[in-house]
Design a protein around this motif. Structure first.
Motif, mmCIF file in Angstrom:
data_model
loop_
_atom_site.group_PDB
_atom_site.id
_atom_site.type_symbol
_atom_site.label_atom_id
_atom_site.label_comp_id
_atom_site.label_asym_id
_atom_site.label_seq_id
_atom_site.Cartn_x
_atom_site.Cartn_y
_atom_site.Cartn_z
ATOM 1 N N GLY A 97 0.806 -1.221 0.000
ATOM 2 C CA GLY A 97 0.000 0.000 0.000
ATOM 3 C C GLY A 97 0.833 1.262 0.000
ATOM 4 O O GLY A 97 0.479 2.243 -0.673
ATOM 5 N N ALA A 98 1.953 1.257 0.731
ATOM 6 C CA ALA A 98 2.802 2.447 0.780
ATOM 7 C C ALA A 98 3.424 2.734 -0.582
ATOM 8 O O ALA A 98 3.433 3.889 -1.038
ATOM 9 N N LEU A 99 3.945 1.709 -1.232
ATOM 10 C CA LEU A 99 4.553 1.917 -2.550
ATOM 11 C C LEU A 99 3.508 2.355 -3.573
ATOM 12 O O LEU A 99 3.763 3.246 -4.389
ATOM 13 N N ALA A 100 2.332 1.731 -3.524
ATOM 14 C CA ALA A 100 1.281 2.095 -4.469
ATOM 15 C C ALA A 100 0.807 3.528 -4.245
ATOM 16 O O ALA A 100 0.649 4.305 -5.204
ATOM 17 N N GLY A 101 0.591 3.906 -3.003
ATOM 18 C CA GLY A 101 0.096 5.248 -2.720
ATOM 19 C C GLY A 101 1.130 6.332 -2.907
ATOM 20 O O GLY A 101 0.793 7.457 -3.301
ATOM 21 N N ALA A 159 -4.688 4.351 0.672
ATOM 22 C CA ALA A 159 -5.559 5.521 0.815
ATOM 23 C C ALA A 159 -4.931 6.572 1.714
ATOM 24 O O ALA A 159 -5.009 7.780 1.423
ATOM 25 N N GLU A 160 -4.293 6.146 2.807
ATOM 26 C CA GLU A 160 -3.641 7.094 3.692
ATOM 27 C C GLU A 160 -2.471 7.784 3.000
ATOM 28 O O GLU A 160 -2.280 8.996 3.135
ATOM 29 N N PHE A 161 -1.700 7.030 2.238
ATOM 30 C CA PHE A 161 -0.551 7.621 1.549
ATOM 31 C C PHE A 161 -0.993 8.586 0.451
ATOM 32 O O PHE A 161 -0.343 9.612 0.225
ATOM 33 N N PHE A 169 4.636 18.868 4.914
ATOM 34 C CA PHE A 169 5.824 18.289 5.536
ATOM 35 C C PHE A 169 6.558 17.352 4.577
ATOM 36 O O PHE A 169 7.779 17.207 4.665
ATOM 37 N N VAL A 170 5.815 16.712 3.653
ATOM 38 C CA VAL A 170 6.463 15.859 2.660
ATOM 39 C C VAL A 170 7.233 16.718 1.661
ATOM 40 O O VAL A 170 8.373 16.401 1.287
ATOM 41 N N GLN A 171 6.606 17.798 1.223
ATOM 42 C CA GLN A 171 7.300 18.700 0.298
ATOM 43 C C GLN A 171 8.542 19.305 0.948
ATOM 44 O O GLN A 171 9.570 19.510 0.283
ATOM 45 N N ARG A 186 9.797 6.914 7.220
ATOM 46 C CA ARG A 186 10.107 7.739 8.383
ATOM 47 C C ARG A 186 9.203 8.948 8.527
ATOM 48 O O ARG A 186 8.975 9.433 9.643
ATOM 49 N N GLU A 187 8.678 9.443 7.409
ATOM 50 C CA GLU A 187 7.887 10.665 7.462
ATOM 51 C C GLU A 187 6.381 10.410 7.280
ATOM 52 O O GLU A 187 5.569 10.859 8.081
ATOM 53 N N ILE A 188 6.024 9.663 6.226
ATOM 54 C CA ILE A 188 4.598 9.468 5.925
ATOM 55 C C ILE A 188 3.995 8.343 6.757
ATOM 56 O O ILE A 188 2.902 8.486 7.318
ATOM 57 N N LEU A 189 4.694 7.214 6.850
ATOM 58 C CA LEU A 189 4.125 6.045 7.527
ATOM 59 C C LEU A 189 3.710 6.319 8.970
ATOM 60 O O LEU A 189 2.611 5.904 9.373
#
Length: 277
Positions: A97-101, A159-161, A169-171, A186-189
């Motif tokens: 899910g993380a890679l897909a999102g 969906a969360e990603f 914060f990601v930017q 480290r940041e999104i998860l």
């Protein structure tokens, strides 16, 4: 941490679920102390009703094994199945899910098609196929339950990603030159974890039920004292000695209820929308 426990304690049902879960864990930890002998050994006359014999407070099953010993030792098996299968399902689901999102596009399409391929068949039917092909040892059953349980976790993580990957914060960390994998894990998860943790309680409850269903069909490991095996063994005497199946059934019900209530309490404690209430 103190604030977390305060938020968790606001829900009476969450506290009740935690108490139930602690009792089940206590049974698992104390099984060897209360019942040091093999719980699957023949201990007495078959089909003795609960409280009719001081040696067997919960009675004996159709082969003369102590039901109380199987309940205590079965708590170990059920908790092991629930925790390990959940860890496998959540680990696979988070990675997919993380890679897909995070990446979207072709990566998202490929991983979601893979997820849908696992969801074509119902979980239990796919589980039956895996157990039939690879065997019914306890380790195989746990792995199979984890493998069939990850798609919803992957969709939730995706969906969360999707909702977090364009946040400020990601930017900001991108502009500092941080690479993709540190950003993802480290940041999104950490910001995506609360609903995933809550859903883990659902997977754990379902994992316990799936193993019990397999055992009821004599497709789980017969060499372990699981609650499902005890229920399955009581099928032949269900009309007369119904307690053989009812007692482990109540144990499963209370454990699943406890896990679900704890999951709801975690949702209330971890949900940022509820923290200021």
């Amino acid at each position: 941490m103190v604030n977390f426990f305060k938020r968790y304690a606001r829900s009476p049902s969450a506290l009740f679920g935690l108490i139930l879960l602690v009792l089940v864990i206590g049974m698992a930890l104390s099984a060897g102390w209360f019942f040091p002998a093999d719980p699957l050994r023949l201990a007495g006359r078959p089909l003795q009703w609960p409280l009719h014999n001081a040696r067997f407070l919960l009675g004996t099953d159709h082969t003369g094994r102590d039901i109380a010993a199987q309940i205590f030792h079965g708590a170990r098996v059920s908790l092991t199945i629930g925790v390990v299968a959940t860890a496998i399902a959540i680990a696979i689901g988070i990675v997919v899910g993380a890679l897909a999102g995070f990446y979207g596009g072709v990566v998202d399409d490929m991983l979601m098609r893979l997820t849908e391929a696992f969801q074509i068949l119902p979980n239990f039917l796919l589980l039956l196929v895996l157990v039939a092909v690879f065997g019914s040892t306890l380790s195989t059953v746990i792995l199979a339950i984890g493998v069939v349980s990850w798609p919803p976790a992957a969709r939730l993580t995706r969906a969360e990603f999707l909702s977090l990957r364009h946040r400020e914060f990601v930017q900001a960390v991108r502009s500092l030159g941080m690479r993709d994998m540190p950003i993802v894990f480290r940041e999104i998860l950490p910001n995506a974890l609360p609903p995933i943790v809550v859903y883990a309680s659902v997977i754990m409850a379902v994992a316990i039920l799936l193993e019990s269903a397999l055992a009821f069909l004599n497709l789980s490991d017969p060499n372990v004292p699981s609650w499902g095996n005890l229920i399955g063994g009581g099928r032949s005497v269900l009309r007369q000695e119904w307690y053989v199946s009812a007692i482990p059934g109540v144990a499963i019900l209370l454990t699943v209820l406890a896990v679900s209530m704890v999951g709801q309490g975690l949702n209330d404690a971890l949900n940022p929308r509820l923290r200021n209430r």
